[in-house]
Design an enzyme around this catalytic site. Structure first.
Site, PDB file in Angstrom:
ATOM      1  CB  THR A 129      -0.984  -0.079   1.395  1.00 18.35           C
ATOM      2  OG1 THR A 129      -1.767  -1.145   1.203  1.00 18.35           O
ATOM      3  CG2 THR A 129      -1.959   1.129   1.490  1.00 18.35           C
ATOM      4  N   PRO A 131       0.404   5.888  -0.008  1.00 14.83           N
ATOM      5  CG  PRO A 131       1.820   7.692   0.577  1.00 14.83           C
ATOM      6  CD  PRO A 131       1.690   6.447  -0.151  1.00 14.83           C
ATOM      7  CD  GLU A 363      -3.902  -9.815   5.015  1.00 17.86           C
ATOM      8  OE1 GLU A 363      -4.346 -10.823   4.270  1.00 17.86           O
ATOM      9  OE2 GLU A 363      -3.482 -10.042   5.980  1.00 17.86           O
TER      10      GLU A 363
HETATM   11  N1  COS Z   1      -3.767 -14.834  -8.380  1.00 15.21           N
HETATM   12  C1  COS Z   1      -3.005 -14.646  -9.272  1.00 15.21           C
HETATM   13  N2  COS Z   1      -3.006 -13.471 -10.240  1.00 15.21           N
HETATM   14  C2  COS Z   1      -3.978 -12.787 -10.152  1.00 15.21           C
HETATM   15  C3  COS Z   1      -4.922 -12.619  -9.027  1.00 15.21           C
HETATM   16  C4  COS Z   1      -4.755 -13.706  -8.321  1.00 15.21           C
HETATM   17  N3  COS Z   1      -5.596 -13.871  -7.182  1.00 15.21           N
HETATM   18  N4  COS Z   1      -5.692 -11.463  -9.119  1.00 15.21           N
HETATM   19  C5  COS Z   1      -5.314 -10.799 -10.312  1.00 15.21           C
HETATM   20  N5  COS Z   1      -4.191 -11.735 -10.707  1.00 15.21           N
HETATM   21  C6  COS Z   1      -3.465 -11.175 -12.038  1.00 15.21           C
HETATM   22  C7  COS Z   1      -4.741 -11.244 -13.201  1.00 15.21           C
HETATM   23  O1  COS Z   1      -4.968 -12.463 -13.869  1.00 15.21           O
HETATM   24  C8  COS Z   1      -3.993 -10.166 -14.226  1.00 15.21           C
HETATM   25  O2  COS Z   1      -3.032 -10.970 -14.970  1.00 15.21           O
HETATM   26  P1  COS Z   1      -2.816 -10.626 -16.637  1.00 15.21           P
HETATM   27  O3  COS Z   1      -2.648  -9.226 -16.809  1.00 15.21           O
HETATM   28  O4  COS Z   1      -1.605 -11.881 -16.854  1.00 15.21           O
HETATM   29  O5  COS Z   1      -4.196 -11.148 -17.028  1.00 15.21           O
HETATM   30  C9  COS Z   1      -3.262  -9.091 -13.349  1.00 15.21           C
HETATM   31  O6  COS Z   1      -3.024 -10.019 -11.983  1.00 15.21           O
HETATM   32  C10 COS Z   1      -4.033  -8.036 -13.006  1.00 15.21           C
HETATM   33  O7  COS Z   1      -5.382  -8.320 -12.681  1.00 15.21           O
HETATM   34  P2  COS Z   1      -6.584  -7.303 -12.681  1.00 15.21           P
HETATM   35  O8  COS Z   1      -6.730  -6.802 -13.841  1.00 15.21           O
HETATM   36  O9  COS Z   1      -7.807  -8.139 -12.024  1.00 15.21           O
HETATM   37  O10 COS Z   1      -6.025  -6.286 -11.566  1.00 15.21           O
HETATM   38  P3  COS Z   1      -6.819  -5.100 -11.041  1.00 15.21           P
HETATM   39  O11 COS Z   1      -5.828  -3.754 -11.113  1.00 15.21           O
HETATM   40  O12 COS Z   1      -8.005  -4.771 -11.723  1.00 15.21           O
HETATM   41  O13 COS Z   1      -7.210  -5.174  -9.606  1.00 15.21           O
HETATM   42  C11 COS Z   1      -7.750  -6.339  -7.634  1.00 15.21           C
HETATM   43  C12 COS Z   1      -7.507  -6.446  -8.938  1.00 15.21           C
HETATM   44  C13 COS Z   1      -8.876  -5.235  -7.288  1.00 15.21           C
HETATM   45  C14 COS Z   1      -8.165  -7.566  -7.047  1.00 15.21           C
HETATM   46  C15 COS Z   1      -6.496  -5.745  -6.720  1.00 15.21           C
HETATM   47  O14 COS Z   1      -6.283  -4.505  -6.796  1.00 15.21           O
HETATM   48  C16 COS Z   1      -6.921  -5.691  -5.164  1.00 15.21           C
HETATM   49  O15 COS Z   1      -6.624  -6.824  -4.403  1.00 15.21           O
HETATM   50  N6  COS Z   1      -6.776  -4.724  -4.378  1.00 15.21           N
HETATM   51  C17 COS Z   1      -6.955  -4.714  -3.004  1.00 15.21           C
HETATM   52  C18 COS Z   1      -5.496  -4.621  -2.434  1.00 15.21           C
HETATM   53  C19 COS Z   1      -5.107  -5.010  -1.096  1.00 15.21           C
HETATM   54  O16 COS Z   1      -5.732  -6.068  -0.643  1.00 15.21           O
HETATM   55  N7  COS Z   1      -4.211  -4.426  -0.184  1.00 15.21           N
HETATM   56  C20 COS Z   1      -4.121  -4.362   1.100  1.00 15.21           C
HETATM   57  C21 COS Z   1      -2.585  -4.442   1.136  1.00 15.21           C
HETATM   58  S1  COS Z   1      -2.138  -5.818   2.518  1.00 15.21           S
HETATM   59  S2  COS Z   1      -2.729  -4.728   4.119  1.00 15.21           S
END
Ligand code: COS
Length: 379
Positions: A129, A131, A363
């Site tokens: 993450t 800012p 997360e």
């Molecule tokens: N496992 C493996 N690969 C993954 C995946 C997963 N669970 N989720 C996404 N991917 C891959 C996709 O397949 C895609 O690959 P290709 O470009 O080769 O097709 C790539 O990653 C991008 O995926 P996507 O287009 O779905 O990404 P987005 O930017 O639209 O966002 C979310 C995806 C919303 C799922 C992501 O930004 C997210 O989880 N956000 C929350 C972040 C978070 O949890 N932060 C907390 C940090 S820890 S406190």
């Protein structure tokens, strides 16, 4: 697991042991230290009682025969959460910070860090993450530029658990100008790297959390997590493993709140009868127990699917979403049943109320979990 509805006996025993150690050994250590500060002695105790090393394979200094078991991770988190949330979170953060290294670093780098993390001698952190990039993690802007045979990192991470005191960070940075997830690469960064800084933040979440600043931090080629441009997937794979276990943490806290509410409702009298004799209370107790049981089933179903090698993105998101929302409601209801005494600083429910809030954000927020679930439904 014989089926998806019951924990095997060995898991039940482990859960009971984690709960007992948390109450008898870990809670006193957590209470003796300053709130919100990193407590290395807690990690040492988690290692001494063979809880922390169970997250890691024996080949990397842990005590597991094979790779991580998501089920066992959930069992440990649920058990610890019932008696000592701080120990629970300390254990979980070691796993979250270290798993990108276990899964995606070269053998030398994994061998350098994981045995130390598994034994509680090195503190790990997961630095995704920023800012300006939270839910939209692929929008991160920490820059990684070529520097000799390695890279130079410049920018900032924020709201990073265990920062800035961690010994090792799994860091996600941008290695190309390409926008979105394709330009993201993962790196291992030592906590004492030159140019690395940061400060602690004061948050409602009672565990240590802070910023990490990178002022031209050099990392060598051995620090790569996976290939260049593969960092986003490394991060997402780690979250697939850990999200159900955030749900297990919530289940543990919810169970502790339910137990407190059950005890209070049968001990406390008002208008000449025990509180549980009032339908307004007894109906709430039934709903609380049902929410926790449903959450537990989702959590262990997602975890056992992970362990059998299934793709778990949807189930993982469902487990985290449902369990954290349920625990928030259950803890709130337990406070309502107790009345003012539960709001006194230091009361178990006052602590749980502060602790549970962040689980609906970190997360991946509840809104992001819903987004993930719907995307998976249309896959
Ligand atoms: N496992 C493996 N690969 C993954 C995946 C997963 N669970 N989720 C996404 N991917 C891959 C996709 O397949 C895609 O690959 P290709 O470009 O080769 O097709 C790539 O990653 C991008 O995926 P996507 O287009 O779905 O990404 P987005 O930017 O639209 O966002 C979310 C995806 C919303 C799922 C992501 O930004 C997210 O989880 N956000 C929350 C972040 C978070 O949890 N932060 C907390 C940090 S820890 S406190």
């Amino acid at each position: 697991m014989s089926n998806r509805f019951e924990l095997p006996n060995t898991s039940r025993e482990l859960l009971e042991r984690a709960r007992e150690v948390a109450g008898a050994e870990l809670r006193p250590i957590a209470d003796a230290g300053a709130p919100g500060k990193l407590k290395r002695e807690l990690l040492a105790a988690l290692a001494k009682h063979d809880l922390l090393p169970r997250l890691f394979p024996a080949s990397l200094g842990g005590s597991r025969d094979g790779n991580v078991s998501a089920l066992e991770l959930c069992v440990l988190r649920e058990g610890l959460a019932q008696r000592c949330t701080e120990a629970e979170t300390a254990l979980a953060l070691q796993g979250l910070g270290a798993y990108p290294i276990v899964q995606s670093a070269g053998p030398e780098t994994a061998g350098r860090w994981i045995p130390e993390v598994a034994r509680g001698r090195a503190v790990a952190a997961f630095a995704l993450t920023e800012p300006g990039a939270g839910s939209d993690a692929a929008a991160l802007s920490l820059k990684a530029e070529p520097d000799g045979d390695g890279w130079r990192l410049t920018g900032e991470k924020k709201w990073i658990s265990n920062a800035p005191a961690a010994d090792v960070y799994s860091v996600f940075a941008r290695t190309s100008d390409e926008p979105g997830s394709a330009g993201v690469t993962g790196f291992v960064v030592a906590g004492d790297a030159s140019g690395l800084g940061g400060e602690q933040l004061e948050l409602v979440a009672p565990h240590p959390i802070g910023t990490v600043t990178f002022d031209g931090v050099h990392v060598g080629p051995e620090s790569l997590l996976g290939g260049v441009g593969e960092g986003f997937k490394v991060a997402m794979r780690t979250l697939d493993l850990f999200r159900p276990s955030v749900g297990a943490f919530a289940v543990g806290m919810g169970k502790a709140a339910l137990d407190a509410a059950l005890a209070h409702a049968s001990e406390r009298e008002a208008f000449g009868r025990e509180l549980r004799r009032f339908q307004a209370i007894s109906q709430q107790l039934a709903d609380m127990a049902t929410q926790i049981e449903a959450a537990r089933l989702l959590v262990y179903s997602a975890a056992s699917r992970y362990d059998s090698g299934e793709r778990v993105t949807k189930h993982s998101a469902m487990a985290k979403l449902f369990a954290t929302e349920a625990a928030q409601k259950v803890i709130d209801a337990a406070i309502q049943i107790h009345g003012a005494q539960a709001l006194e600083r230091g009361h178990l429910l006052e602590e749980l109320y502060r602790e549970v809030r962040a689980t609906r954000i970190y997360e991946g927020t509840s809104e992001i979990q819903r987004e993930i679930i719907t995307r998976e439904l249309y896959r």
